[in-house]
Design a protein around this motif. Structure first.
Motif, PDB file in Angstrom:
ATOM      1  N   GLU A  82       1.002  -1.524  -0.019  1.00 18.92           N
ATOM      2  CA  GLU A  82       0.104  -0.618  -0.334  1.00 18.92           C
ATOM      3  C   GLU A  82       1.141   1.034   0.087  1.00 18.92           C
ATOM      4  OE1 GLU A  82      -3.156   1.605   2.791  1.00 18.92           O
ATOM      5  OE2 GLU A  82      -1.900   0.829   3.977  1.00 18.92           O
ATOM      6  N   THR A  83       0.071   2.210  -0.442  1.00 21.39           N
ATOM      7  CA  THR A  83       1.050   3.512  -0.794  1.00 21.39           C
ATOM      8  C   THR A  83      -0.148   4.495   0.230  1.00 21.39           C
ATOM      9  OG1 THR A  83       2.128   5.521  -1.533  1.00 21.39           O
ATOM     10  CG2 THR A  83       0.284   4.173  -2.929  1.00 21.39           C
ATOM     11  N   GLU A  84       0.340   5.738   0.496  1.00 19.50           N
ATOM     12  CA  GLU A  84      -0.839   6.174   1.538  1.00 19.50           C
ATOM     13  C   GLU A  84      -0.356   7.928   0.283  1.00 19.50           C
ATOM     14  OE1 GLU A  84      -0.819   6.119   5.253  1.00 19.50           O
ATOM     15  OE2 GLU A  84      -3.012   4.852   5.220  1.00 19.50           O
ATOM     16  N   ASN A  85       1.033   7.720  -0.537  1.00 17.16           N
ATOM     17  CA  ASN A  85       0.966   9.624  -1.029  1.00 17.16           C
ATOM     18  C   ASN A  85       1.802   9.267  -1.874  1.00 17.16           C
ATOM     19  OD1 ASN A  85       3.798   7.705  -0.985  1.00 17.16           O
ATOM     20  ND2 ASN A  85       4.263   8.441   0.983  1.00 17.16           N
ATOM     21  N   GLY A  86       0.714   8.545  -3.474  1.00 20.52           N
ATOM     22  CA  GLY A  86       0.462   8.028  -4.656  1.00 20.52           C
ATOM     23  C   GLY A  86       1.553   7.958  -5.376  1.00 20.52           C
ATOM     24  N   GLY A  87       2.293   6.789  -3.890  1.00 19.97           N
ATOM     25  CA  GLY A  87       3.403   6.316  -4.536  1.00 19.97           C
ATOM     26  C   GLY A  87       4.845   6.141  -3.893  1.00 19.97           C
ATOM     27  N   THR A  88       4.687   7.449  -3.676  1.00 17.66           N
ATOM     28  CA  THR A  88       6.285   7.844  -2.568  1.00 17.66           C
ATOM     29  C   THR A  88       6.902   6.968  -2.300  1.00 17.66           C
ATOM     30  OG1 THR A  88       5.780   9.924  -2.798  1.00 17.66           O
ATOM     31  CG2 THR A  88       7.863   9.820  -1.475  1.00 17.66           C
ATOM     32  N   THR A  89       6.056   6.184  -1.487  1.00 24.79           N
ATOM     33  CA  THR A  89       7.063   5.503  -0.228  1.00 24.79           C
ATOM     34  C   THR A  89       5.239   4.213  -0.375  1.00 24.79           C
ATOM     35  OG1 THR A  89       5.305   6.671   1.501  1.00 24.79           O
ATOM     36  CG2 THR A  89       8.024   6.773   1.156  1.00 24.79           C
ATOM     37  N   PHE A  90       6.163   2.792   0.000  1.00 24.13           N
ATOM     38  CA  PHE A  90       5.610   1.851   0.021  1.00 24.13           C
ATOM     39  C   PHE A  90       5.710   0.941   1.709  1.00 24.13           C
ATOM     40  CE2 PHE A  90       4.921   2.510  -4.283  1.00 24.13           C
ATOM     41  CZ  PHE A  90       3.855   2.351  -4.301  1.00 24.13           C
ATOM     42  N   LYS A  91       4.044   0.667   2.048  1.00 23.33           N
ATOM     43  CA  LYS A  91       4.208  -0.659   3.214  1.00 23.33           C
ATOM     44  C   LYS A  91       4.192  -2.068   2.689  1.00 23.33           C
ATOM     45  CE  LYS A  91       0.263   1.422   5.628  1.00 23.33           C
ATOM     46  NZ  LYS A  91       0.289   2.480   7.260  1.00 23.33           N
ATOM     47  N   ASP A  92       4.578  -2.334   3.241  1.00 23.56           N
ATOM     48  CA  ASP A  92       4.011  -4.253   3.045  1.00 23.56           C
ATOM     49  C   ASP A  92       3.088  -4.641   3.778  1.00 23.56           C
ATOM     50  OD1 ASP A  92       3.569  -6.798   2.941  1.00 23.56           O
ATOM     51  OD2 ASP A  92       5.411  -7.293   4.024  1.00 23.56           O
ATOM     52  N   ILE A  93       1.406  -4.757   3.522  1.00 24.63           N
ATOM     53  CA  ILE A  93       0.600  -4.814   4.346  1.00 24.63           C
ATOM     54  C   ILE A  93       0.210  -6.883   4.319  1.00 24.63           C
ATOM     55  CG2 ILE A  93      -0.461  -2.314   4.537  1.00 24.63           C
ATOM     56  CD1 ILE A  93      -2.178  -3.747   2.326  1.00 24.63           C
ATOM     57  N   GLY A  94       1.011  -7.333   3.523  1.00 21.71           N
ATOM     58  CA  GLY A  94       0.164  -8.583   3.121  1.00 21.71           C
ATOM     59  C   GLY A  94       2.105 -10.275   4.298  1.00 21.71           C
TER      60      GLY A  94
END
Length: 903
Positions: free
Chosen positions: A776-788
């Motif tokens: 998931e990214t919450e800033n349009g792709g600047t950063t991502f985090k693993d939620i799986g």
């Protein structure tokens, strides 16, 4: 038990019964004789190739190729629906691959964990074990009164705790309750009950939408030896199914096997409650699914256990099982994922242990059969014209003589013993589009009987089966490939008896299994069952069935259709789904004709894929044939025509995935985007002839995912086979790569989902039997985090966000549906409906979430009744199971206080 005495009498000639059955059989014989005579007369004046070419506007050379490669006569060509004719023509230019090992890379891409093609050993059972642990994490502790009230407070303890996450039922498996004891003098109900998919398990739960009239690829059929109303069928993606009514209705036996990819079934002749199921379809077809070894039931199908001795890599594909007459020996034709280990594995202790047979080690074996009268004798067929025989119960094997040596990938050999005389063995060989050989010495030497009939239609490596099951006549032979052919003279001559172009009035194409009725006696009972890519069919009289006479489809709620994608119109409730082998299908809600689970119709033939539905005009639906050959319906899914002209990538397997993505712009139904090696866009997709333009060049591998932001068509995301993800904020004029250091770049990007409430929130899913497949990214792709990270180590295929609350997420994986009520911080698997099966598409129609599965058809659940409230009670969860780092914007919700009120 499995072989219940339960019978449901049905009116239409239930497999050659006395009275009514004989009357129908007699009528079938009479009509068949008249029809054959008529065919002979018509044949003398049948239209010539040049005439047919002119009338169909097809070059005469293609007409002749349709004769030889697709087994289509001129008369049949003139009668074929245009969609089926176009598919046959396309197949001429795109035959089944000469090297199917290369073709299978699409499925390997979705399963592999790196660019080297690595797939972990025993990956699917390990993923299922993780799912089971997650379900058990939702314990059976009594729920709070409020939570109980919110699920109708009517939970049967046999179904487990009534917990929900984001409206999805979760917790321990929801199995049918045990049958009540019989009344005095009554019969015992089956311990493995046939469950109706059409009945909701509990109020507000998943509902099966079908199709119940289409079926799906079936490679094995078994029939109870003394109660022929009871049958079992093996679906290559839907598990083991059972009927107690001679095919009048079917139900799945166990949704929760560690693999539903069942290709072969056998019954222990000494105990009909013991069955073995082999998993993994190792015939190199593009959509062949990996398995998890051999499973066994000792209670007629109530429970199945993976035989631990078959959990190794050699058992990735179990193409055939055979069991000796005395039940002492079990043989398995096996190979691993890359064919570096293959041959026959043998067990003499009911599957407790298996040992590779050295004399055929390293040889590809596709068929193995015991002599029905002698447990010491057996035969096996391989590839390249190879066949073998054994006289010591399969412990050692000797090469047979007389069959042709066929180079390359061809030469698959299928074998059968004649029921009249087990010393007679027939072989169907994939050579010259189908050759039949006969052995009179138990399979030691063979002689050519027939060549040039073309019954295999150019794909005998995939669909090839032979039968000689008449106990009164060893010369009656039926062979199946593209269609069915019958010989009355030991294979010397053959007559075509089925026509795939007329299905379902005549059997569907691509035959894999032919099984006699247990009471087949050659006179009063001549019933035979057939398994093919369209499911299950029956001949009421195999000596006389012909064309559309004497056949009966048995796909009565046999819900094993394999969907790749689907879409629906919220206003009409109509859904179209792209199915493997069975085209793009349309569902319409009742009432009316061609509605409901039994009323599916084909919008377009061939293989289906991605789909789209115009939200503003219920007449417009879209589907595709393989390799991005997009078609469009303008009549609400009744029929469709191609619109891909202008996409130069389309139909090119080197530039497009086998199932290639396309989407409608959610903000403009006149705009469609389609992905081959480049990204293509049409801004007038509803025009008579849509115009296509390339808006993104190639990036090293085919496009595998596309998304357009709801509310802003300038924002476009695309993903690729090797995991690269790109974004445009100017409608495709320029592109930038995102997540290059965070996202996996070694496995397929399977889906991109943009939150409808915020285009900055984007979810990206990946394939591979590993964790970390949901980001998931919450800033349009600047950063991502693993939620799986807490999810099972299995491919993730599709993700949906609830339209009313973006913290409700729904994920479709290779091992079922998972829900999160906190934006991905925690996940729970559903415990009913689309459980352990592959879920390729999740989509909304209003507030109903629909799941398109690859092996169990379509399911739906109403999630429009969700409102704020407390979370389910805290439960003890095994460490690391179903939990990830919480999000800051977590909300918790529950189901309504009155589930009987849908709104």
């Amino acid at each position: 038990m499995w072989w219940s005495k339960m019978r449901l009498e049905i009116g239409l000639c239930n497999r050659g019964r006395q009275g009514q059955g004989r009357l129908v059989a007699a009528l079938t014989v009479a009509v068949g004789v008249l029809m054959v005579a008529g065919m002979g007369q018509a044949g003398s004046a049948s239209p010539g190739d040049e005439d047919v070419a002119r009338r169909l506007n097809i070059p005469v050379e293609q007409i002749r190729l349709l004769h030889t490669q697709r087994a289509l006569s001129n008369q049949v060509l003139l009668e074929m629906p245009r969609a089926k004719l176009e598919r046959a023509l396309w197949r001429l230019d795109h035959p089944m691959p000469d090297n199917p090992g290369e073709a299978a890379k699409f499925y390997r891409l979705r399963a592999q964990i790196d660019r080297k093609g690595t797939i972990p050993a025993n990956a699917l059972p390990k993923a299922i074990a993780r799912v089971d642990a997650m379900r058990k994490g939702v314990s059976l502790l009594p729920p709070t009164a409020k939570v109980a009230r919110n699920v109708a407070a009517a939970a049967n303890p046999a179904f487990g705790a009534p917990f929900r996450v984001a409206g999805i039922p979760v917790g321990p498996l929801r199995r049918a309750a045990a049958p009540a004891p019989p009344a005095a003098g009554g019969s015992i109900a089956a311990a493995a009950p046939v469950r109706s998919l059409t009945a909701g398990v509990n109020p507000g739960g998943w509902t099966w939408l079908g199709p119940g009239n289409i079926g799906g690829r079936t490679r094995s059929i078994v029939v109870h030896p003394t109660n022929p109303d009871v049958m079992g069928a093996a679906s290559v993606a839907g598990g083991v199914w059972k009927t107690t009514s001679g095919g009048a209705s079917w139900g799945p036996l166990d949704d929760f096997m560690a693999s539903l990819n069942v290709t072969t079934l056998v019954i222990d002749p000494t105990d009909s409650n013991v069955l073995y199921a082999g998993t993994g379809e190792g015939f190199y077809n593009l959509d062949g699914l990996r398995g998890a070894g051999v499973f066994k039931t000792t209670d007629g199908g109530t429970s199945w256990t993976q035989l631990s001795a078959s959990s190794g890599p050699t058992f990735v594909y179990v193409n055939r099982l055979a069991i000796s007459r005395d039940g002492s020996t079990l043989l398995a034709a096996v190979r691993n994922g890359d064919a570096t280990a293959q041959g026959i594995s043998r067990s003499t202790d009911k599957g407790a242990t298996f040992a590779d047979v050295p004399s055929v080690s390293g040889t590809e074996i596709l068929d193995v059969d015991f002599d029905p009268t002698d447990s010491s004798k057996c035969v096996a067929g391989g590839r390249n014209g190879k066949a073998f025989y054994s006289t010591d119960g399969g412990a050692t094997w000797t090469a047979a003589a007389g069959l042709p040596t066929v180079a390359g990938f061809a030469g698959r050999v299928e074998l059968t013993h004649a029921a009249n005389n087990a010393s007679i063995v027939y072989a169907s060989v994939d050579n010259n589009s189908g050759e039949v050989y006969r052995s009179n010495d138990g399979g030691k030497t063979y002689n050519l009987q027939n060549t040039g009939t073309n019954y295999l239609g150019g794909q005998g490596w995939y669909a090839n089966v032979i039968w000689a099951g008449d106990p009164t006549d060893a010369n009656l032979v039926v062979v199946g490939g593209l269609d069915l052919y019958r010989s009355p003279d030991g294979g010397t001559s053959f007559t075509q008896i089925s026509f795939w172009s007329k299905a379902p009035a005549s059997p569907h194409a691509d035959h894999h299994a032919i099984v006699s009725h247990p009471a087949f006696d050659g006179t009063t009972n001549r019933v035979v069952f057939f398994g093919n890519d369209g499911g299950l069919y029956q001949s009421t009289d195999v000596r006389n069935s012909m064309d559309t006479f004497g056949w009966q489809a048995l796909n009565n709620n046999y819900g094993v259709t394999q969907f790749y994608g689907a879409a629906g119109n919220a206003n009409t409730g109509k859904i179209v789904g792209g199915a493997q082998d069975n085209g793009t299908l349309r569902y319409a809600p009742p009432p009316g004709t061609n509605t409901g689970p039994q009323g599916y119709i084909a919008m377009f033939g061939g293989d289906g894929g991605y789909c789209a539905a115009d939200p503003t005009d219920p007449n417009f639906f879209y589907g595709e044939y393989v390799y991005l050959q997009i078609h469009r319906s303008v009549n609400a899914g009744s029929s469709a025509n191609y619109i891909y002209t202008g996409i130069s990538d389309a139909s090119d397997g080197n530039k497009c995935n086998f199932i290639a993505p396309f989407v409608l712009d959610p903000n403009d139904p006149n705009t469609m985007l389609a992905g081959g090696s480049s990204l293509w866009r049409s801004k007038n997709v509803k025009a008579a002839t849509p115009q296509w333009a390339k808006i993104k060049d190639e990036a090293g591998s085919p496009i595998s995912a596309i998304a357009v932001a709801p509310g802003n068509s300038q924002i476009i995301w695309v993903g690729y086979n090797f995991g690269d993800v790109y974004k445009s904020i100017d409608g495709g004029a320029s592109w930038s790569r995102v997540g290059s250091t965070a996202l996996p770049n070694d496995r397929m990007c399977t889906r991109i989902t943009i939150d409808p409430s915020s285009s900055d929130v984007v979810y990206v899913t990946f394939g591979g039997y590993t964790t970390d497949n949901v980001w998931e990214t919450e800033n349009g792709g600047t950063t991502f985090k693993d939620i799986g990270a807490s999810l099972p180590p299995a491919p993730a295929y599709t993700l949906a966000v609830h339209p009313d609350n973006s913290t409700f997420l729904y994920l479709g994986m290779e091992v079922g549906v998972f829900a999160s009520a906190d934006g991905g911080a925690t996940w729970s698997p559903t415990n009913e409906g689309p459980t352990n099966c592959s879920v390729n598409e999740l989509f909304w129609t209003n507030r109903a979430l629909n799941a398109a599965t690859h092996g169990r058809g379509l399911f739906t659940i109403d999630l429009g009744r969700l409102g704020p409230g407390p979370a389910p009670p805290a439960v003890a969860v095994p460490a690391g199971i179903g939990v990830s780092t919480p999000r800051s914007r977590v909300k918790t919700f529950e189901t309504p206080t009155d589930p009987a009120n849908p709104r």
